[in-house]
Design a protein around this motif. Sequence first.
Motif, mmCIF file in Angstrom:
data_model
loop_
_atom_site.group_PDB
_atom_site.id
_atom_site.type_symbol
_atom_site.label_atom_id
_atom_site.label_comp_id
_atom_site.label_asym_id
_atom_site.label_seq_id
_atom_site.Cartn_x
_atom_site.Cartn_y
_atom_site.Cartn_z
ATOM 1 N N GLU A 182 91.486 13.892 11.260
ATOM 2 C CA GLU A 182 90.242 14.632 11.043
ATOM 3 C C GLU A 182 90.650 16.039 10.651
ATOM 4 O O GLU A 182 91.310 16.740 11.421
ATOM 5 C CB GLU A 182 89.425 14.657 12.340
ATOM 6 C CG GLU A 182 88.128 15.431 12.217
ATOM 7 C CD GLU A 182 87.363 15.384 13.533
ATOM 8 O OE1 GLU A 182 86.577 14.453 13.730
ATOM 9 O OE2 GLU A 182 87.580 16.267 14.381
ATOM 10 N N HIS B 132 90.311 7.612 9.259
ATOM 11 C CA HIS B 132 89.356 8.470 9.962
ATOM 12 C C HIS B 132 88.075 8.635 9.158
ATOM 13 O O HIS B 132 86.975 8.392 9.645
ATOM 14 C CB HIS B 132 89.973 9.841 10.255
ATOM 15 C CG HIS B 132 89.063 10.704 11.068
ATOM 16 N ND1 HIS B 132 87.946 11.300 10.532
ATOM 17 C CD2 HIS B 132 89.066 11.030 12.381
ATOM 18 C CE1 HIS B 132 87.307 11.955 11.480
ATOM 19 N NE2 HIS B 132 87.963 11.817 12.610
ATOM 20 N N ASP C 18 86.106 6.686 11.911
ATOM 21 C CA ASP C 18 85.583 7.504 12.989
ATOM 22 C C ASP C 18 84.112 7.843 12.707
ATOM 23 O O ASP C 18 83.693 7.864 11.549
ATOM 24 C CB ASP C 18 86.402 8.794 13.020
ATOM 25 C CG ASP C 18 86.207 9.610 14.271
ATOM 26 O OD1 ASP C 18 87.093 9.575 15.135
ATOM 27 O OD2 ASP C 18 85.161 10.302 14.371
ATOM 28 N N HIS D 68 82.963 10.663 12.843
ATOM 29 C CA HIS D 68 82.954 11.962 12.170
ATOM 30 C C HIS D 68 83.380 11.888 10.709
ATOM 31 O O HIS D 68 83.702 12.911 10.102
ATOM 32 C CB HIS D 68 83.852 12.936 12.931
ATOM 33 C CG HIS D 68 83.327 13.226 14.298
ATOM 34 N ND1 HIS D 68 83.925 12.758 15.443
ATOM 35 C CD2 HIS D 68 82.228 13.892 14.696
ATOM 36 C CE1 HIS D 68 83.209 13.141 16.483
ATOM 37 N NE2 HIS D 68 82.174 13.830 16.062
ATOM 38 N N HIS E 271 84.451 8.523 21.682
ATOM 39 C CA HIS E 271 84.766 7.268 21.006
ATOM 40 C C HIS E 271 85.394 6.257 21.963
ATOM 41 O O HIS E 271 86.609 6.120 22.030
ATOM 42 C CB HIS E 271 85.710 7.524 19.838
ATOM 43 C CG HIS E 271 85.244 8.602 18.903
ATOM 44 N ND1 HIS E 271 83.925 8.734 18.522
ATOM 45 C CD2 HIS E 271 85.905 9.598 18.265
ATOM 46 C CE1 HIS E 271 83.816 9.761 17.685
ATOM 47 N NE2 HIS E 271 84.996 10.306 17.532
ATOM 48 N N HIS F 136 84.596 14.900 23.956
ATOM 49 C CA HIS F 136 85.517 13.858 24.420
ATOM 50 C C HIS F 136 85.906 13.981 25.884
ATOM 51 O O HIS F 136 86.293 12.990 26.511
ATOM 52 C CB HIS F 136 86.766 13.826 23.538
ATOM 53 C CG HIS F 136 86.549 13.061 22.272
ATOM 54 N ND1 HIS F 136 86.935 13.508 21.040
ATOM 55 C CD2 HIS F 136 85.966 11.866 22.055
ATOM 56 C CE1 HIS F 136 86.594 12.623 20.113
ATOM 57 N NE2 HIS F 136 85.995 11.634 20.711
HETATM 58 ZN ZN LIG Z 1 85.575 11.646 15.941
#
Ligand SMILES: [Zn+2]
Length: 513
Positions: A11, A104, A137, A139, A161, A465
Amino acid sequence: MHIVIAQMSHETNTFSPVITDLARFSGGRDLPVSGQEAIEMYTDTASSMGGFIQAASEFDVTISVPIVAGAAPSGPVEDETYEYIVSKIIEAAVACDAIMLDLHGAMVTKSFEDGEGELLRRIRAVAPDIPIAVALDMHANIYPAIVESATVVAGYHTYPHVDMDSTGLRAGRALLNSMVGTTTPTMVWGNAPMLPHVMRQGTDDYPNKALQERVAEMEASDAVVVSLFTGFPHADIYNAGLSVIVVTDNDPELAKRLGDELLDQAWNDRQVFVYEREPLEQSVSRAKAIGEERITTNYSTDTKGNDDVDQGPILLLDHYDNTASGGTMDTTEVLAEILRQDLQDVAVFGFYDPEVVLQMQSAGIGSSVTVSLGAKLPMPALEEQSKPLTLTGRVKLMSDGRFPATVAMSRGLEMNMGLCGILSVGTVDIVVISRHIEPFDPGCFRALGIEPTQRKYLMLKSRIHYRVGFMPLVKEVVECAGVGVCTSDYSQLKFENVRRPIFPLDGVNSRNG
Ligand SMILES: [Zn+2]
């Protein structure tokens, strides 16, 4: 039938000054892991790789793994690093029957703003008809090349996640089912001109909770795979923002209708995705007041001798310097305010400062040491810079920084903080590390002998997270706005490449601009 399974995951925070080279993708080794060793390492783990391996085990196929390259979020990926990873995947792609890719979706390189799309385009150039499954992901910032080149795409349904393995499984099964002729996947994607704030994207909270519930309903009924990507806003690239991908069994009209419904729902909630900031001094004093009130209440009412510790610690979240969004993990402003307001009994994770770690190591355990902590890496993308903090403390402990992840994210994989130690400044224990890792697993404290539930306050450089491992432990969470490349103050960031107008940077009248 032979399936290639590989990972290329990063990311990219385009505002982050943290360099993203091959070492960052290598997990403390010389090179990223591959081959049988990688298969053994990832089997039965809470990762998309683990999900792919499981999906393959349900069908009559053999697998090989040319590379598993994942790096903690940071700045744009170096060109030679990207080319190395891509070459390993391309080499394998020309000699297999299908590919499963753990990507990702928000990887930006020095040369490409859509790192995943470029990889997929290059695979298509050498293997035009090969079936490709992609796990992404939540994101991810989706580009057309990703959807045009892949056969099926699946994204996480949770933030934090905790469904990475089931995402790999969903994508892998969908691909293998299509190969044995059970389904004919067709994909449609779309996006909305909005940048949901990361702090408002958690799936425990409205509106993303409701969105992901609707996604799950669609997947359980008519669609093959449905994914709503909240996107990654700290990326100044054209397609940053919220998007959806719907895979149906040969029904593009249904895919379009379901996708539009989700985009409308997200757009209607756009204001709820905006984050309201509180001044730092006020957040820290609010946290302090909660702690002090607790002592008074508990010591006077609890006759069994239990103290306030039973209620769990108060967590101060240094979210502008969030590791998992590309933070340098070395800005000092929240810690400085904690010390200024004299909070007692605090455990802090963590400061990325290899120089200070070495200084602590040469001083030796038990020694007193004066260090200049943090603010080592200039952040040219920000107007506001962090300042180093001069601290005198005791070296309480040193460690190689390795521990097994035991929570629903990355369970079964080894976490590696690099050489690290605890610097104790009065009753404030600061973990200083040499590799960036996101504190989502309380093992980051416990591996170093700190029991987080026994502390009055915790400070974490995290955003959402931390909830995986810390939410069950903490009583209160106080969000603290410090300094860092994950700033919520978007006026500090120059957005020059993202498509405009986009909400909330601009007033936008409708989902279609
Ligand atoms: Zn993420």
